[in-house]
Design a protein around this motif. Structure first.
Motif, mmCIF file in Angstrom:
data_model
loop_
_atom_site.group_PDB
_atom_site.id
_atom_site.type_symbol
_atom_site.label_atom_id
_atom_site.label_comp_id
_atom_site.label_asym_id
_atom_site.label_seq_id
_atom_site.Cartn_x
_atom_site.Cartn_y
_atom_site.Cartn_z
ATOM 1 N N ILE A 88 31.739 -1.800 16.046
ATOM 2 C CA ILE A 88 32.487 -3.025 15.778
ATOM 3 C C ILE A 88 31.564 -3.905 14.949
ATOM 4 N N PHE A 95 22.714 -8.064 9.059
ATOM 5 C CA PHE A 95 22.587 -6.621 9.296
ATOM 6 C C PHE A 95 23.761 -5.871 8.663
ATOM 7 N N GLN A 97 25.415 -6.988 6.176
ATOM 8 C CA GLN A 97 25.231 -7.159 4.731
ATOM 9 C C GLN A 97 24.280 -6.105 4.163
ATOM 10 N N GLN A 98 23.443 -5.560 5.045
ATOM 11 C CA GLN A 98 22.523 -4.508 4.598
ATOM 12 C C GLN A 98 23.051 -3.123 4.987
ATOM 13 N N GLU A 99 24.339 -3.101 5.317
ATOM 14 C CA GLU A 99 25.046 -1.857 5.663
ATOM 15 C C GLU A 99 24.557 -1.233 6.958
ATOM 16 N N LEU A 100 23.924 -2.034 7.792
ATOM 17 C CA LEU A 100 23.557 -1.557 9.128
ATOM 18 C C LEU A 100 24.712 -1.906 10.077
ATOM 19 N N ALA A 113 20.208 -5.265 21.317
ATOM 20 C CA ALA A 113 19.646 -4.033 20.768
ATOM 21 C C ALA A 113 20.705 -3.163 20.100
ATOM 22 N N GLU A 171 20.426 12.832 7.427
ATOM 23 C CA GLU A 171 19.966 11.872 6.421
ATOM 24 C C GLU A 171 18.662 11.199 6.865
ATOM 25 N N MET A 172 18.615 10.794 8.136
ATOM 26 C CA MET A 172 17.409 10.128 8.642
ATOM 27 C C MET A 172 16.220 11.084 8.686
ATOM 28 N N ARG A 321 12.770 8.148 13.476
ATOM 29 C CA ARG A 321 13.883 7.371 12.920
ATOM 30 C C ARG A 321 15.099 7.558 13.805
ATOM 31 N N ARG A 329 29.475 2.696 6.143
ATOM 32 C CA ARG A 329 28.660 3.019 4.959
ATOM 33 C C ARG A 329 28.884 4.453 4.501
ATOM 34 N N PRO B 29 11.044 3.080 4.944
ATOM 35 C CA PRO B 29 11.453 4.242 5.756
ATOM 36 C C PRO B 29 12.890 4.150 6.246
ATOM 37 N N TYR B 31 15.395 3.351 4.246
ATOM 38 C CA TYR B 31 16.311 3.697 3.166
ATOM 39 C C TYR B 31 16.804 5.124 3.365
ATOM 40 N N PRO B 32 18.058 5.497 3.157
ATOM 41 C CA PRO B 32 19.119 4.649 2.633
ATOM 42 C C PRO B 32 19.986 4.044 3.739
ATOM 43 N N MET B 33 19.464 4.035 4.957
ATOM 44 C CA MET B 33 20.240 3.462 6.042
ATOM 45 C C MET B 33 20.360 1.951 5.895
ATOM 46 N N LYS B 34 19.472 1.368 5.139
ATOM 47 C CA LYS B 34 19.459 -0.085 5.040
ATOM 48 C C LYS B 34 19.314 -0.477 3.576
ATOM 49 N N HIS B 35 20.216 -1.295 3.112
ATOM 50 C CA HIS B 35 20.085 -1.813 1.744
ATOM 51 C C HIS B 35 19.386 -3.160 1.845
ATOM 52 N N ARG B 36 18.079 -3.088 1.750
ATOM 53 C CA ARG B 36 17.249 -4.261 2.057
ATOM 54 C C ARG B 36 17.596 -5.453 1.171
ATOM 55 N N ASN B 37 17.843 -6.591 1.813
ATOM 56 C CA ASN B 37 18.011 -7.838 1.055
ATOM 57 C C ASN B 37 17.181 -8.967 1.666
ATOM 58 N N GLU B 40 17.125 -11.413 6.758
ATOM 59 C CA GLU B 40 16.557 -11.852 8.046
ATOM 60 C C GLU B 40 15.573 -13.002 7.869
ATOM 61 N N GLU B 93 16.441 -8.346 27.971
ATOM 62 C CA GLU B 93 16.665 -6.898 27.873
ATOM 63 C C GLU B 93 15.355 -6.127 27.960
#
Lengths: 384, 181
Positions: A88, A95, A97-100, A113, A171-172, A321, A329, B29, B31-37, B40, B93
């Motif tokens: 969701i 996050f 915005q960075q496709e996470l 988390a 991929e990771m 990772r 994404r 490390p 990338y490409p899971m994160k498109h860094r901008n 934060e 947590e």
């Protein structure tokens, strides 16, 4: 409406629950047509995820038809057939915005988390899931994706989690051409990770599990080498030997908390629930990968401490990772792969079970009865 | 010993000799899971989605300042388990004080679930809920074995307890006779 109702560890039943309602301008109500049981649902079913409350409905792998829309939803219309990613995601936070999209900061109050996940305890945001006739889908402009015309609904439902999670596992791994990739776990995600490892140029793919019918399946489906760890003796020594004593380039943990194979991990992680799961697969992954190698983790663990050989991570210079798959994404690429016939996810579905038989479906999947690989629940309205 | 507070000040990185000279943004490390901008770096400052309204109690992690813009409203905290959950959310947590009470609350919730069923006049069919029909169909031999083993263990336990209670009754009966002498 009919909905799965969790009553405690190993106990679920079908019940009548109130229809979900629009609670936010960006909500949609979706009439469910398919809802899978995921391997990670078994962590909830077994009672190993904290804040899994009695009365909750599970289910985060869902397709359906849009029945109702909040005033703020612009990208969908009533009657659209959609596949709903398990994350969701608001689409606005830094996050997203960075496709996470698995790490959204505006969908889970109870835990920082992880982002919100449908039907995945209050640690996953407290949302009722889709093992029901209807489900509330927040941020409907972000996650739900209209199912392309002509796509098999069974393929579509597998695109909500299994395919992206398996793909992201590969991929990771940062797989380079010719790499040897070892996948621990021949469940649906492990099978998909093994298949996808080839897409990244792996030179050799090995799957380790202890369930023979699943090993036989993945051996033909991926295709790959498949070994039952019970027949290997020491798994790590076997993998070292078969890689000319170097270790695998990439190891993927596609098992998570329910792993078998090491007595101490099983007792601490599965029987006594004293750690966030049995980390046997992760232990083997860290010890089997080469120095400087990459361990990719998509197996789900609970949030409390878990015993892993962290000293070896340091001494071997490993990169670990992990993440929940960022389904949104990955969807465009994966839809292409399904449409082009590169991936055939529906082949993993072995059981199509009426929603009303949810108790039996959980038992079949958790006890690996009747050669079950992937069960999908089908509500009455989607069977007529 | 005097407790001296450490005063932290924001550093102006442009004044630090050599800052960033070896920066390689492609060596990420994630990338490409994160498109860094680097969003934060601006903190919790994005334009938030509209806030979901509710009259249901929503607990939130103390590692964030608020409830998320949307949230689930399934099974709000209630009863004894709810009290335990409220206590758990006082801890982060990162703390056992958070997770262990939540696990306890889950188990208490199971008992509350039985009570809720009974209060509605519903006796849960535990065998059906545990999917024994599927076991009977696909794993009958194992199921029968487990039931038999369970029955034998239960019978042995009952027999042992009864023999123990017989012994103690016999002792009780013998004692008064001795007393009468």
């Amino acid at each position: 409406m009919l909905a799965m109702n969790f009553r405690g560890p190993l106990r679920v039943r079908i019940d009548h629950k109130p229809m979900p309602e629009i609670q936010h301008p960006q909500d949609a109500i979706v009439r469910v047509t398919r809802s899978c049981i995921c391997g990670s649902d078994l962590h909830l079913y077994n009672g190993s995820v904290p804040d899994t409350r009695v009365g909750m409905t599970f289910g985060h792998e869902v397709t359906g038809v849009v029945e109702e829309l909040g005033a703020g939803v612009g990208n969908l219309k009533i009657g659209d057939q959609v596949l709903v990613p398990f994350n969701i995601a608001c689409g606005k936070c830094v996050f997203c915005q960075q496709e996470l999209y698995g790490n959204c900061h505006e969908s889970n109050s109870q835990a920082t988390a992880v982002g919100g996940i449908f039907g995945y305890s209050h640690t996953g945001g407290g949302y009722d899931g889709g093992q029901a006739e209807y489900v509330r889908v927040p941020y409907a402009d972000v996650g739900p994706t209209v199912i392309p015309e002509g796509m098999d609904p069974d393929d579509a439902v597998m695109l909500t989690d299994v395919v992206p999670t398996g793909y992201q596992a590969a991929e990771m791994g940062g797989i380079q051409p010719g790499d040897t990739v070892v996948v621990f776990g021949a469940g649906p995600v492990g099978i998909m990770a093994a298949r996808c490892a080839w897409l990244f140029g792996a030179g050799r793919v090995i799957v380790i599990d202890h369930v023979d019918y699943r090993l036989e399946f993945v051996k033909n489906y991926a295709p790959c080498e498949a070994y039952n760890f019970k027949s290997l003796g020491d798994v790590v020594v076997f993998l070292k030997r078969t890689t000319d004593w170097m270790g695998a380039d990439v190891c993927i943990d596609a098992v998570g908390a329910e792993a078998a194979g090491r007595v101490m991990q099983t007792i601490l992680g599965r029987k006594l629930l004293m750690q966030g799961g049995s980390a046997t697969a992760l232990h083997w992954a860290i010890n089997s990968v080469k120095k400087g190698g990459i361990v990719s983790i998509v197996g789900v663990y609970g949030p409390i401490d878990t015993l892993v050989p962290i000293g070896n991570v340091v001494n071997k210079g490993l990169t670990l990772r992990g993440n929940q798959a960022s389904v949104k994404r990955l969807l465009p690429r994966l839809i292409e792969h399904v449409q082009n016939g590169i991936l055939d996810p529906k082949a993993l579905i072995t059981h199509r079970i009426p929603l009303e038989e949810v108790s039996d479906a959980y038992r079949i999947f958790s006890a690996k009865l009747d050669n079950c690989i992937k069960p999908v629940l089908i509500p009455p309205s989607a069977r007529s | 010993m005097e407790n001296t507070a450490i005063e932290n000040t924001v550093q102006d990185t442009s004044q630090i000799k050599g800052w960033g000279v070896d920066s390689d943004t492609e060596n990420d490390p994630t990338y490409p899971m994160k498109h860094r901008n680097n969003g934060e770096h601006a903190g919790y400052s994005w334009e938030r989605p509209p806030q979901q309204q509710t009259d249901v109690e929503i607990l939130h992690s103390n590692e964030r300042p608020n409830v998320s813009a949307v949230f689930g409203t399934s099974t709000p905290p209630a009863g004894l388990s709810g009290m335990i959950r409220r206590y758990a959310f006082k801890y982060s947590e990162s703390s056992y004080g958070h997770w262990l009470p939540l696990m306890l609350a889950d188990r208490v919730g199971v008992v509350e679930g039985y009570l809720e069923d009974f209060s509605r006049g519903h006796v849960p069919n535990v065998f059906a809920e545990r999917g024994w029909k599927a076991e009977w169909k696909h794993n009958r031999t194992s199921l029968v074995k487990r039931v038999l083993v369970g029955a034998v263990v239960a019978t042995a336990a009952v027999a042992y307890l009864r023999s123990g209670s017989d012994d103690s009754s016999a002792k009780k009966e013998r004692r008064p006779r001795r007393a009468r002498r």
